[in-house]
Design a protein around this motif. Structure first.
Motif, PDB file in Angstrom:
ATOM      1  N   PRO A   1       0.838  -1.199   0.000  1.00 25.89           N
ATOM      2  CA  PRO A   1       0.000   0.000   0.000  1.00 25.89           C
ATOM      3  C   PRO A   1       0.876   1.252   0.000  1.00 25.89           C
ATOM      4  O   PRO A   1       1.988   1.238   0.522  1.00 25.89           O
ATOM      5  CB  PRO A   1      -0.788  -0.122   1.312  1.00 25.89           C
ATOM      6  CG  PRO A   1      -0.682  -1.545   1.702  1.00 25.89           C
ATOM      7  CD  PRO A   1       0.605  -2.032   1.157  1.00 25.89           C
TER       8      PRO A   1
ATOM      9  N   TYR B   1      -6.430  -1.721   0.986  1.00 22.58           N
ATOM     10  CA  TYR B   1      -5.164  -2.399   1.237  1.00 22.58           C
ATOM     11  C   TYR B   1      -4.633  -1.966   2.603  1.00 22.58           C
ATOM     12  O   TYR B   1      -4.715  -0.788   2.952  1.00 22.58           O
ATOM     13  CB  TYR B   1      -4.101  -1.989   0.214  1.00 22.58           C
ATOM     14  CG  TYR B   1      -4.350  -2.401  -1.208  1.00 22.58           C
ATOM     15  CD1 TYR B   1      -3.672  -3.478  -1.762  1.00 22.58           C
ATOM     16  CD2 TYR B   1      -5.229  -1.702  -2.024  1.00 22.58           C
ATOM     17  CE1 TYR B   1      -3.867  -3.855  -3.077  1.00 22.58           C
ATOM     18  CE2 TYR B   1      -5.438  -2.057  -3.337  1.00 22.58           C
ATOM     19  CZ  TYR B   1      -4.752  -3.134  -3.862  1.00 22.58           C
ATOM     20  OH  TYR B   1      -4.964  -3.509  -5.163  1.00 22.58           O
TER      21      TYR B   1
ATOM     22  N   VAL C   1      -6.005  -7.347   1.789  1.00 23.78           N
ATOM     23  CA  VAL C   1      -6.695  -6.704   0.679  1.00 23.78           C
ATOM     24  C   VAL C   1      -8.164  -7.078   0.800  1.00 23.78           C
ATOM     25  O   VAL C   1      -8.504  -8.261   0.849  1.00 23.78           O
ATOM     26  CB  VAL C   1      -6.151  -7.173  -0.693  1.00 23.78           C
ATOM     27  CG1 VAL C   1      -6.919  -6.503  -1.821  1.00 23.78           C
ATOM     28  CG2 VAL C   1      -4.668  -6.901  -0.813  1.00 23.78           C
TER      29      VAL C   1
END
Length: 175
Positions: A23, A98, A110
């Motif tokens: 992320p 995320y 996720v």
């Protein structure tokens, strides 16, 4: 991949995929101070209690474990929060939420938008003192909610609103 429907017609495979990747967004920098305060309270209060007990009961041997707790707690307070800050990441895209958390044992999560059931923000007294909040995204997963700790309170509220709007347009019941 295509499957066969009834009557021999083929159905196209879904076009939607989620790619596991780090992320992009860091937490609010105040999370380091929040974690330090948490470590200090977690180690400091028990250490002080043991030291006070040792002094009040005139048991000098209790000062040894109090000193050990103080040294280890002090080291954790100084060393761990910056490392946690570098490891924790989050991101929200049009298709998924995320998150990455942990230091020794990292967890990457996720959550596809179609699996989101509820979106909440929480904040305890210590987080509130630092102006931080936690975003909790409950999904239709046995693993549980995806949480993003250490967000600015307004950012967490805005993300909750954005996710609510995004998921309102997704058909189905997120199960």
């Amino acid at each position: 991949m295509s499957g066969m429907g009834t009557g021999g017609t083929s159905t196209p495979a879904p076009e939607w995929t989620v790619r596991l990747r780090p992320p992009r967004n860091a937490l609010d920098a105040r999370a380091v101070g929040w974690w330090r305060a948490h470590c200090l309270l977690s180690a400091g209060l028990p250490g002080l209690a043991v030291a006070a007990l040792g002094l009040a009961a005139v048991q000098p041997w209790l000062l040894v474990p109090a000193a050990v707790v103080a040294v280890l707690g002090g080291a954790a307070t100084v060393l761990l929060p910056p490392r946690w800050y570098r490891r924790h990441r989050w991101e929200i895209t049009d298709t998924a939420v995320y998150s990455r958390s942990g230091y020794l044992r990292q967890e990457w999560r996720v959550a596809p938008m179609s699996r989101i059931q509820t979106i909440d923000t929480t904040r305890g007294p210590l987080q509130n003192a630092f102006g931080l909040a936690t975003l909790v995204v409950t999904t239709a997963s046995a693993k549980g909610a995806v949480t993003v700790v250490g967000l600015d309170q307004q950012v967490a509220a805005d993300l909750a609103e954005q996710l609510t709007l995004n998921t309102a347009h997704i058909p189905g019941d997120a199960t």
